[in-house]
Design an enzyme around this catalytic site. Sequence first.
Site, PDB file in Angstrom:
ATOM      1  NE  ARG A 226      18.892  -0.944  16.802  1.00 11.74           N
ATOM      2  CZ  ARG A 226      18.239  -1.468  15.686  1.00 11.74           C
ATOM      3  NH1 ARG A 226      17.821  -2.805  15.421  1.00 11.74           N
ATOM      4  NH2 ARG A 226      17.713  -0.546  14.754  1.00 11.74           N
ATOM      5  CG  HIS A 274      20.191  -6.842  12.457  1.00 12.39           C
ATOM      6  ND1 HIS A 274      20.724  -5.734  13.223  1.00 12.39           N
ATOM      7  CD2 HIS A 274      19.131  -6.590  12.157  1.00 12.39           C
ATOM      8  CE1 HIS A 274      20.046  -4.745  13.256  1.00 12.39           C
ATOM      9  NE2 HIS A 274      18.959  -5.273  12.918  1.00 12.39           N
TER      10      HIS A 274
HETATM   11  C1  OXD Z   1      15.479  -1.908  12.027  1.00 12.38           C
HETATM   12  C2  OXD Z   1      16.263  -2.930  11.862  1.00 12.38           C
HETATM   13  O1  OXD Z   1      15.618  -1.059  13.167  1.00 12.38           O
HETATM   14  O2  OXD Z   1      16.055  -3.695  10.935  1.00 12.38           O
HETATM   15  O3  OXD Z   1      14.513  -1.574  11.500  1.00 12.38           O
HETATM   16  O4  OXD Z   1      17.074  -3.404  12.915  1.00 12.38           O
END
Ligand code: OXD
Length: 311
Positions: A226, A274
């Site tokens: 993250r 992402h």
């Molecule tokens: C997850 C993501 O948490 O794709 O699966 O970030």
Amino acid sequence: MPEAIAYISRDTDGVLWKKALEAALGPIDFRTLDNLGDKAGIEVVLAWKPPAGLIASFPNVKLIVSLGMGVDHLLADDKLPEGVPIVRIMDDGLVGQMSEYALYWALRHHRDIDKYAASQRAKQWKVEDFVDTLHRRIGILGLGTIGQDTAKKFAALGFPTAGWSRTKKSLPGIETFHGPDGLARVLAQSDILVNVLPLTRDTKGLLDAKLFAALPRGAYLINMARGGHVVDEALLAALDSGHLSGAALDVFNQEPLPQEHRYWTHPKVQVTPHVAGATNPRTASPGVIENIRNVRAGKPLINTVDPKSGY
Ligand code: OXD
């Protein structure tokens, strides 16, 4: 009897999820954000970044399913109904993609591919100094399902691989560390650091100036967890000073990454939007189907989330 399934996500329309669930469970009263209907009829929620407070407005919800393996997007809603179990997807497909992502950037860095690409553009036959695999140490922050898979694959390629987790873990062929002292030790031996930690109160901002300073000079960062783990100014400073040699970043404090952000154009940063691991209903649905059956039959659930620990 509430038996509708609400698909709460702005990223995809949920059609593939509906198909995968119906193949196992039969016809479903499948609701989406724009078509929630009578909220009293909703029994199960499948959620990715739900609007805060929305799930609390479903009076009969019995199960909340995180459509990501990470659950911070869901736990950010401080009005989640108390006592309703939360489970997350467990997706072998996504796990494999995540480790591929880490291996790809690590190997590209390890084998100096960007330097050779620059030499090619300059038509230069230039051989870079070679670092033996046995001397390129990998550190993995987070030893959950994704971290373990990633660690195993690095170790299988012959890289000395260490991992760090909050609680003690032991994995064959991987040196494991835990707790604050363990973190300092794993950092000191991470020529390539891969972050796959869950984002919790304890890990937010963990990748700060102090952490970067604890890495060996020239270390490379791969963040596929993250953006909230990283203090961006600290990372940019570590890259600019030369302490870090580069970073592959898939996740950001703000997504989409703002146009004016320095990461876009930084010569040492690789940005991806992402995409390190994409949830695929084909591989992720079996566990969800099992949980829907379990909740209906009053049986114990799998892949449960502890909202207190944040994962
Ligand atoms: C997850 C993501 O948490 O794709 O699966 O970030």
